[in-house]
Enzyme design. Structure first.
Site, PDB file in Angstrom:
ATOM      1  N   LYS A 160       0.603  -0.820   6.733  1.00 11.50           N
ATOM      2  CA  LYS A 160       1.847  -1.500   7.121  1.00 11.50           C
ATOM      3  C   LYS A 160       2.717  -0.613   8.018  1.00 11.50           C
ATOM      4  O   LYS A 160       3.204  -1.042   9.065  1.00 11.50           O
ATOM      5  CB  LYS A 160       2.650  -1.916   5.873  1.00 11.50           C
ATOM      6  CG  LYS A 160       1.870  -2.764   4.893  1.00 11.50           C
ATOM      7  CD  LYS A 160       2.668  -3.095   3.652  1.00 11.50           C
ATOM      8  CE  LYS A 160       3.108  -1.927   2.803  1.00 11.50           C
ATOM      9  NZ  LYS A 160       2.022  -1.183   2.141  1.00 11.50           N
ATOM     10  N   ARG A 210       8.080  -7.230  -3.073  1.00  8.11           N
ATOM     11  CA  ARG A 210       6.987  -6.659  -3.860  1.00  8.11           C
ATOM     12  C   ARG A 210       6.620  -7.543  -5.043  1.00  8.11           C
ATOM     13  O   ARG A 210       5.640  -7.280  -5.712  1.00  8.11           O
ATOM     14  CB  ARG A 210       7.425  -5.293  -4.420  1.00  8.11           C
ATOM     15  CG  ARG A 210       7.516  -4.221  -3.367  1.00  8.11           C
ATOM     16  CD  ARG A 210       6.314  -3.509  -3.402  1.00  8.11           C
ATOM     17  NE  ARG A 210       5.982  -2.164  -3.327  1.00  8.11           N
ATOM     18  CZ  ARG A 210       6.185  -1.294  -2.379  1.00  8.11           C
ATOM     19  NH1 ARG A 210       6.977  -1.515  -1.383  1.00  8.11           N
ATOM     20  NH2 ARG A 210       5.614  -0.134  -2.406  1.00  8.11           N
ATOM     21  N   ARG A 225      -3.218  11.084   3.877  1.00 10.12           N
ATOM     22  CA  ARG A 225      -2.112  10.777   4.805  1.00 10.12           C
ATOM     23  C   ARG A 225      -1.202  12.006   4.960  1.00 10.12           C
ATOM     24  O   ARG A 225      -0.903  12.711   4.018  1.00 10.12           O
ATOM     25  CB  ARG A 225      -1.270   9.625   4.272  1.00 10.12           C
ATOM     26  CG  ARG A 225       0.019   9.432   5.091  1.00 10.12           C
ATOM     27  CD  ARG A 225       0.726   8.141   4.796  1.00 10.12           C
ATOM     28  NE  ARG A 225       0.958   7.919   3.383  1.00 10.12           N
ATOM     29  CZ  ARG A 225       1.433   6.789   2.884  1.00 10.12           C
ATOM     30  NH1 ARG A 225       1.726   5.776   3.677  1.00 10.12           N
ATOM     31  NH2 ARG A 225       1.614   6.661   1.590  1.00 10.12           N
ATOM     32  N   ARG A 273       3.213  12.998   1.291  1.00 14.38           N
ATOM     33  CA  ARG A 273       4.170  12.345   0.404  1.00 14.38           C
ATOM     34  C   ARG A 273       3.879  12.714  -1.039  1.00 14.38           C
ATOM     35  O   ARG A 273       2.730  12.820  -1.441  1.00 14.38           O
ATOM     36  CB  ARG A 273       4.094  10.828   0.596  1.00 14.38           C
ATOM     37  CG  ARG A 273       5.257  10.300   1.402  1.00 14.38           C
ATOM     38  CD  ARG A 273       5.101   8.880   1.812  1.00 14.38           C
ATOM     39  NE  ARG A 273       4.907   7.940   0.706  1.00 14.38           N
ATOM     40  CZ  ARG A 273       4.800   6.624   0.875  1.00 14.38           C
ATOM     41  NH1 ARG A 273       4.871   6.113   2.084  1.00 14.38           N
ATOM     42  NH2 ARG A 273       4.618   5.825  -0.160  1.00 14.38           N
ATOM     43  N   ARG A 325       0.186   3.155  -8.380  1.00 10.14           N
ATOM     44  CA  ARG A 325       0.735   2.301  -7.311  1.00 10.14           C
ATOM     45  C   ARG A 325      -0.191   1.110  -7.026  1.00 10.14           C
ATOM     46  O   ARG A 325       0.264  -0.011  -6.838  1.00 10.14           O
ATOM     47  CB  ARG A 325       0.955   3.125  -6.033  1.00 10.14           C
ATOM     48  CG  ARG A 325       2.126   4.093  -6.148  1.00 10.14           C
ATOM     49  CD  ARG A 325       2.075   5.181  -5.094  1.00 10.14           C
ATOM     50  NE  ARG A 325       2.163   4.691  -3.740  1.00 10.14           N
ATOM     51  CZ  ARG A 325       1.751   5.388  -2.666  1.00 10.14           C
ATOM     52  NH1 ARG A 325       1.211   6.593  -2.814  1.00 10.14           N
ATOM     53  NH2 ARG A 325       1.881   4.888  -1.473  1.00 10.14           N
TER      54      ARG A 325
HETATM   55  P1  AP5 Z   1       0.193   3.631   6.216  1.00 12.31           P
HETATM   56  O1  AP5 Z   1       0.362   2.802   7.459  1.00 12.31           O
HETATM   57  O2  AP5 Z   1       1.116   4.793   6.046  1.00 12.31           O
HETATM   58  O3  AP5 Z   1       0.167   2.687   4.927  1.00 12.31           O
HETATM   59  P2  AP5 Z   1       1.272   1.748   4.280  1.00 12.31           P
HETATM   60  O4  AP5 Z   1       0.669   0.394   4.101  1.00 12.31           O
HETATM   61  O5  AP5 Z   1       2.558   1.817   5.049  1.00 12.31           O
HETATM   62  O6  AP5 Z   1       1.352   2.423   2.862  1.00 12.31           O
HETATM   63  P3  AP5 Z   1       2.537   3.046   2.017  1.00 12.31           P
HETATM   64  O7  AP5 Z   1       1.927   4.026   1.079  1.00 12.31           O
HETATM   65  O8  AP5 Z   1       3.669   3.517   2.864  1.00 12.31           O
HETATM   66  O9  AP5 Z   1       2.979   1.779   1.206  1.00 12.31           O
HETATM   67  P4  AP5 Z   1       3.667   1.757  -0.147  1.00 12.31           P
HETATM   68  O10 AP5 Z   1       3.933   0.313  -0.263  1.00 12.31           O
HETATM   69  O11 AP5 Z   1       2.970   2.353  -1.292  1.00 12.31           O
HETATM   70  O12 AP5 Z   1       4.913   2.743   0.037  1.00 12.31           O
HETATM   71  P5  AP5 Z   1       6.441   2.470   0.243  1.00 12.31           P
HETATM   72  O13 AP5 Z   1       6.979   3.579   1.008  1.00 12.31           O
HETATM   73  O14 AP5 Z   1       6.707   1.059   0.680  1.00 12.31           O
HETATM   74  O15 AP5 Z   1      -1.314   4.154   6.201  1.00 12.31           O
HETATM   75  C1  AP5 Z   1      -1.786   4.950   5.127  1.00 12.31           C
HETATM   76  C2  AP5 Z   1      -2.826   5.950   5.664  1.00 12.31           C
HETATM   77  O16 AP5 Z   1      -3.952   5.218   6.171  1.00 12.31           O
HETATM   78  C3  AP5 Z   1      -2.324   6.799   6.844  1.00 12.31           C
HETATM   79  O17 AP5 Z   1      -2.864   8.081   6.718  1.00 12.31           O
HETATM   80  C4  AP5 Z   1      -2.878   6.089   8.098  1.00 12.31           C
HETATM   81  O18 AP5 Z   1      -3.118   6.985   9.176  1.00 12.31           O
HETATM   82  C5  AP5 Z   1      -4.180   5.517   7.547  1.00 12.31           C
HETATM   83  N1  AP5 Z   1      -4.534   4.254   8.192  1.00 12.31           N
HETATM   84  C6  AP5 Z   1      -3.695   3.235   8.532  1.00 12.31           C
HETATM   85  N2  AP5 Z   1      -4.381   2.235   9.105  1.00 12.31           N
HETATM   86  C7  AP5 Z   1      -5.699   2.631   9.128  1.00 12.31           C
HETATM   87  C8  AP5 Z   1      -6.894   2.012   9.592  1.00 12.31           C
HETATM   88  N3  AP5 Z   1      -6.877   0.785  10.135  1.00 12.31           N
HETATM   89  N4  AP5 Z   1      -8.059   2.692   9.420  1.00 12.31           N
HETATM   90  C9  AP5 Z   1      -8.086   3.936   8.870  1.00 12.31           C
HETATM   91  N5  AP5 Z   1      -6.963   4.594   8.415  1.00 12.31           N
HETATM   92  C10 AP5 Z   1      -5.792   3.926   8.543  1.00 12.31           C
HETATM   93  O19 AP5 Z   1       6.984   2.530  -1.263  1.00 12.31           O
HETATM   94  C11 AP5 Z   1       7.037   3.744  -1.980  1.00 12.31           C
HETATM   95  C12 AP5 Z   1       7.742   3.515  -3.321  1.00 12.31           C
HETATM   96  O20 AP5 Z   1       9.095   3.040  -3.107  1.00 12.31           O
HETATM   97  C13 AP5 Z   1       7.134   2.464  -4.256  1.00 12.31           C
HETATM   98  O21 AP5 Z   1       6.064   2.984  -5.019  1.00 12.31           O
HETATM   99  C14 AP5 Z   1       8.350   2.080  -5.114  1.00 12.31           C
HETATM  100  O22 AP5 Z   1       8.606   3.061  -6.086  1.00 12.31           O
HETATM  101  C15 AP5 Z   1       9.493   2.111  -4.109  1.00 12.31           C
HETATM  102  N6  AP5 Z   1       9.744   0.811  -3.460  1.00 12.31           N
HETATM  103  C16 AP5 Z   1       9.630   0.547  -2.118  1.00 12.31           C
HETATM  104  N7  AP5 Z   1       9.930  -0.734  -1.876  1.00 12.31           N
HETATM  105  C17 AP5 Z   1      10.216  -1.298  -3.075  1.00 12.31           C
HETATM  106  C18 AP5 Z   1      10.576  -2.621  -3.491  1.00 12.31           C
HETATM  107  N8  AP5 Z   1      10.676  -3.623  -2.604  1.00 12.31           N
HETATM  108  N9  AP5 Z   1      10.814  -2.839  -4.788  1.00 12.31           N
HETATM  109  C19 AP5 Z   1      10.715  -1.853  -5.699  1.00 12.31           C
HETATM  110  N10 AP5 Z   1      10.372  -0.576  -5.388  1.00 12.31           N
HETATM  111  C20 AP5 Z   1      10.122  -0.304  -4.083  1.00 12.31           C
END
Ligand code: AP5
Length: 212
Positions: free
Chosen positions: A15, A88, A125, A159, A170
């Site tokens: 994402k 979420r 990552r 991270r 997660r």
């Molecule tokens: P990347 O693009 O960074 O992945 P992402 O989908 O953005 O994953 P995140 O880990 O950021 O999502 P998340 O939902 O767990 O974290 P968030 O910060 O929202 O890609 C990942 C890796 O893969 C990278 O190394 C990239 O290079 C590689 N990659 C990408 N595309 C690729 C491809 N096509 N092929 C190969 N490699 C590839 O949330 C963190 C925390 O915040 C949560 O756990 C929770 O505690 C809290 N939180 C956030 N939002 C909420 C909410 N709405 N409600 C409650 N708690 C929340």
């Protein structure tokens, strides 16, 4: 083109990677709730202190806190957002519609991928602490180890929640909560699925077609 985009998908599904590309080519504003929470933690705010342990454990922050965070950081009067990381769960999906997206055209994009592929992506990552560029030690390593290709900074970080144990939590949290979210958008014919297991370029091409 939809005025607002909602990126749905498991941790590591791509994402954030694709949001950066959509922002630079199509001019949306990236609103990542994870990034907002991490910057609260970094600043040492009351909210940051409240959510640190929850995020470190890979659990979800409570819905009311997330609504307040969005209200403080989002102004739909003149911006086209990518909502990344919100909603979420089913309740967050309803709130996003009723409190934020009223009167706008929006589409939800689901980054569809086998969850078994994601732990490897996440533990490898690295993110530039200076400009936010996202790397992967396997699929997208920086040209020079430890140096950001984009800004030249020497600040590539892992991270805290990208360790094997927290990643497992997660992914489990995601698996339990995602179905009502998908049903919400599917039921309103606003859901588009993209194959997130393809290469980053292929995902971006599919995404661009879907957004148009
Ligand atoms: P990347 O693009 O960074 O992945 P992402 O989908 O953005 O994953 P995140 O880990 O950021 O999502 P998340 O939902 O767990 O974290 P968030 O910060 O929202 O890609 C990942 C890796 O893969 C990278 O190394 C990239 O290079 C590689 N990659 C990408 N595309 C690729 C491809 N096509 N092929 C190969 N490699 C590839 O949330 C963190 C925390 O915040 C949560 O756990 C929770 O505690 C809290 N939180 C956030 N939002 C909420 C909410 N709405 N409600 C409650 N708690 C929340």
């Amino acid at each position: 083109m939809a005025s607002q985009l909602i990126f749905l998908g498991a941790p590591g599904s791509g994402k954030g990677t694709q949001a950066a590309r959509v922002v630079s080519e199509l001019g949306y504003v990236h609103l990542s709730t994870g990034d907002l929470l991490r910057s609260e933690i970094k600043s040492g705010s009351v909210l940051g202190k409240k959510v640190t342990a929850i995020m470190d454990a890979g659990k979800l922050v409570d819905d009311q806190t997330m609504i307040e965070l969005l209200k403080a950081n989002c102004d739909l009067s003149d911006k086209n957002y990518i909502f990344d990381g919100y909603p979420r769960n089913g309740d967050q999906a309803k709130v996003l519609d009723s409190e934020f997206l009223k009167g706008t055209s929006s589409k939800a994009i689901y980054f569809d991928i086998d969850l078994d592929l994601l732990a490897k992506r996440l533990v490898n990552r690295r993110t530039c602490g200076d400009c936010g560029e996202i790397y992967n030690l396997i699929s997208k390593p920086p040209k020079t180890a430890g140096v950001c290709d984009k800004c030249g900074g020497h600040n590539l970080q892992q991270r805290k929640d990208d360790n094997e144990e927290t990643v497992k939590t997660r992914l489990g949290v995601f698996r339990e909560a995602i179905e009502p979210v998908l049903a919400h958008y599917q039921g309103q014919d606003r859901l588009i699925r993209v194959d997130a297991s393809a290469s980053s370029d292929a995902v971006f091409n599919e995404l661009k077609q879907a957004i148009k």
